[in-house]
Design a protein around this motif. Structure first.
Motif, PDB file in Angstrom:
ATOM      1  N   HIS A 105      -7.371   4.865   7.173  1.00 37.82           N
ATOM      2  CA  HIS A 105      -6.357   5.917   7.215  1.00 37.82           C
ATOM      3  C   HIS A 105      -6.770   7.129   6.372  1.00 37.82           C
ATOM      4  O   HIS A 105      -6.551   8.273   6.781  1.00 37.82           O
ATOM      5  CB  HIS A 105      -5.007   5.371   6.754  1.00 37.82           C
ATOM      6  N   ILE A 106      -7.383   6.890   5.226  1.00 35.76           N
ATOM      7  CA  ILE A 106      -7.879   8.000   4.405  1.00 35.76           C
ATOM      8  C   ILE A 106      -8.929   8.783   5.189  1.00 35.76           C
ATOM      9  O   ILE A 106      -8.927  10.014   5.198  1.00 35.76           O
ATOM     10  CB  ILE A 106      -8.429   7.494   3.059  1.00 35.76           C
TER      11      ILE A 106
ATOM     12  N   MET B 107      -6.287   1.055   4.541  1.00 41.09           N
ATOM     13  CA  MET B 107      -6.284   2.178   3.609  1.00 41.09           C
ATOM     14  C   MET B 107      -7.524   3.048   3.808  1.00 41.09           C
ATOM     15  O   MET B 107      -7.419   4.273   3.932  1.00 41.09           O
ATOM     16  CB  MET B 107      -6.224   1.676   2.161  1.00 41.09           C
TER      17      MET B 107
ATOM     18  N   ILE C 153      -5.285  13.200  -0.972  1.00 42.56           N
ATOM     19  CA  ILE C 153      -4.656  11.960  -0.505  1.00 42.56           C
ATOM     20  C   ILE C 153      -4.610  10.978  -1.673  1.00 42.56           C
ATOM     21  O   ILE C 153      -5.616  10.749  -2.340  1.00 42.56           O
ATOM     22  CB  ILE C 153      -5.459  11.352   0.661  1.00 42.56           C
ATOM     23  N   ARG C 154      -3.434  10.426  -1.912  1.00 36.58           N
ATOM     24  CA  ARG C 154      -3.266   9.431  -2.972  1.00 36.58           C
ATOM     25  C   ARG C 154      -2.957   8.088  -2.320  1.00 36.58           C
ATOM     26  O   ARG C 154      -2.070   7.991  -1.480  1.00 36.58           O
ATOM     27  CB  ARG C 154      -2.132   9.836  -3.903  1.00 36.58           C
ATOM     28  N   ALA C 155      -3.711   7.058  -2.703  1.00 34.98           N
ATOM     29  CA  ALA C 155      -3.507   5.723  -2.152  1.00 34.98           C
ATOM     30  C   ALA C 155      -3.606   4.694  -3.280  1.00 34.98           C
ATOM     31  O   ALA C 155      -4.518   4.774  -4.104  1.00 34.98           O
ATOM     32  CB  ALA C 155      -4.539   5.428  -1.076  1.00 34.98           C
ATOM     33  N   LYS C 156      -2.655   3.756  -3.289  1.00 32.55           N
ATOM     34  CA  LYS C 156      -2.637   2.709  -4.307  1.00 32.55           C
ATOM     35  C   LYS C 156      -2.277   1.385  -3.670  1.00 32.55           C
ATOM     36  O   LYS C 156      -1.439   1.328  -2.762  1.00 32.55           O
ATOM     37  CB  LYS C 156      -1.574   3.007  -5.369  1.00 32.55           C
TER      38      LYS C 156
ATOM     39  N   GLY D 142       3.923  10.507   3.872  1.00 31.00           N
ATOM     40  CA  GLY D 142       3.106   9.325   3.646  1.00 31.00           C
ATOM     41  C   GLY D 142       3.822   8.079   4.110  1.00 31.00           C
ATOM     42  O   GLY D 142       4.624   8.122   5.050  1.00 31.00           O
TER      43      GLY D 142
ATOM     44  N   LEU E  23       0.861  -1.181   0.000  1.00 27.16           N
ATOM     45  CA  LEU E  23       0.000   0.000   0.000  1.00 27.16           C
ATOM     46  C   LEU E  23       0.894   1.225   0.000  1.00 27.16           C
ATOM     47  O   LEU E  23       1.806   1.331   0.822  1.00 27.16           O
ATOM     48  CB  LEU E  23      -0.895   0.001   1.247  1.00 27.16           C
ATOM     49  N   GLN E  24       0.632   2.118  -0.932  1.00 29.59           N
ATOM     50  CA  GLN E  24       1.382   3.379  -1.027  1.00 29.59           C
ATOM     51  C   GLN E  24       0.409   4.512  -0.770  1.00 29.59           C
ATOM     52  O   GLN E  24      -0.614   4.625  -1.438  1.00 29.59           O
ATOM     53  CB  GLN E  24       1.982   3.497  -2.423  1.00 29.59           C
ATOM     54  N   ILE E  25       0.719   5.353   0.222  1.00 32.22           N
ATOM     55  CA  ILE E  25      -0.118   6.522   0.538  1.00 32.22           C
ATOM     56  C   ILE E  25       0.788   7.745   0.623  1.00 32.22           C
ATOM     57  O   ILE E  25       1.846   7.687   1.245  1.00 32.22           O
ATOM     58  CB  ILE E  25      -0.866   6.361   1.878  1.00 32.22           C
ATOM     59  N   ASP E  26       0.371   8.822  -0.016  1.00 32.05           N
ATOM     60  CA  ASP E  26       1.079  10.091   0.164  1.00 32.05           C
ATOM     61  C   ASP E  26       0.090  11.231   0.057  1.00 32.05           C
ATOM     62  O   ASP E  26      -1.002  11.077  -0.495  1.00 32.05           O
ATOM     63  CB  ASP E  26       2.252  10.250  -0.811  1.00 32.05           C
TER      64      ASP E  26
END
Length: 100
Positions: A68-69, A65, A80-83, A50, A4-7
C-alpha cells in the motif's frame, strides 16, 4: 492479531464523493490475505486520510503495508505514516473491541 494504522496528507474528495470514488478499491482490499476488517478514516480540516486495519497475522499486515505504501507513493502521495501494533486481546474484549 495485528493492527495496521496508515495515514497521509490527502487533498481529494471526502465524504460521499470519496465513498463513490474508492468503492472498487474497498472491494479489492476486502479480499486481501489475512484482512479481518478495515476502517476508512478522513479528516477534512487537516486534509488527511487513511485507515485502520485488523489483520490475522503480522506477515499479512506487513505485506499489505509495504504494497500500500508503494501504491500510494506511485500516486505521488508523500509523508505516508504507517505503524503496526500487536492487539492485546483480553483487554480489547473487555472494552468491546469489534475484533471477531
Amino acid at each position: 492479531m495485528i493492527l495496521l494504522q496508515i495515514d497521509f496528507p490527502f487533498e481529494g474528495a471526502m465524504g460521499e464523493e470519496m465513498s463513490e470514488s474508492f468503492k472498487e478499491l474497498a472491494e479489492s482490499i476486502r479480499d486481501e490475505e489475512g484482512l479481518i476488517w478495515k476502517i476508512w478514516t478522513q479528516n477534512e480540516e487537516t486534509k488527511e486520510a487513511g485507515g485502520i486495519y485488523l489483520f490475522s497475522d503480522k506477515q499479512s499486515a506487513k505485506k499489505y503495508m509495504n504494497m500500500h505504501i508503494e501504491r500510494l507513493s506511485g500516486f505521488g502521495v508523500k509523508d505516508i505514516r504507517a505503524k503496526l501494533f500487536e492487539v492485546n486481546e483480553p483487554l480489547s474484549k473487555i472494552s468491546k473491541a469489534p475484533l471477531w
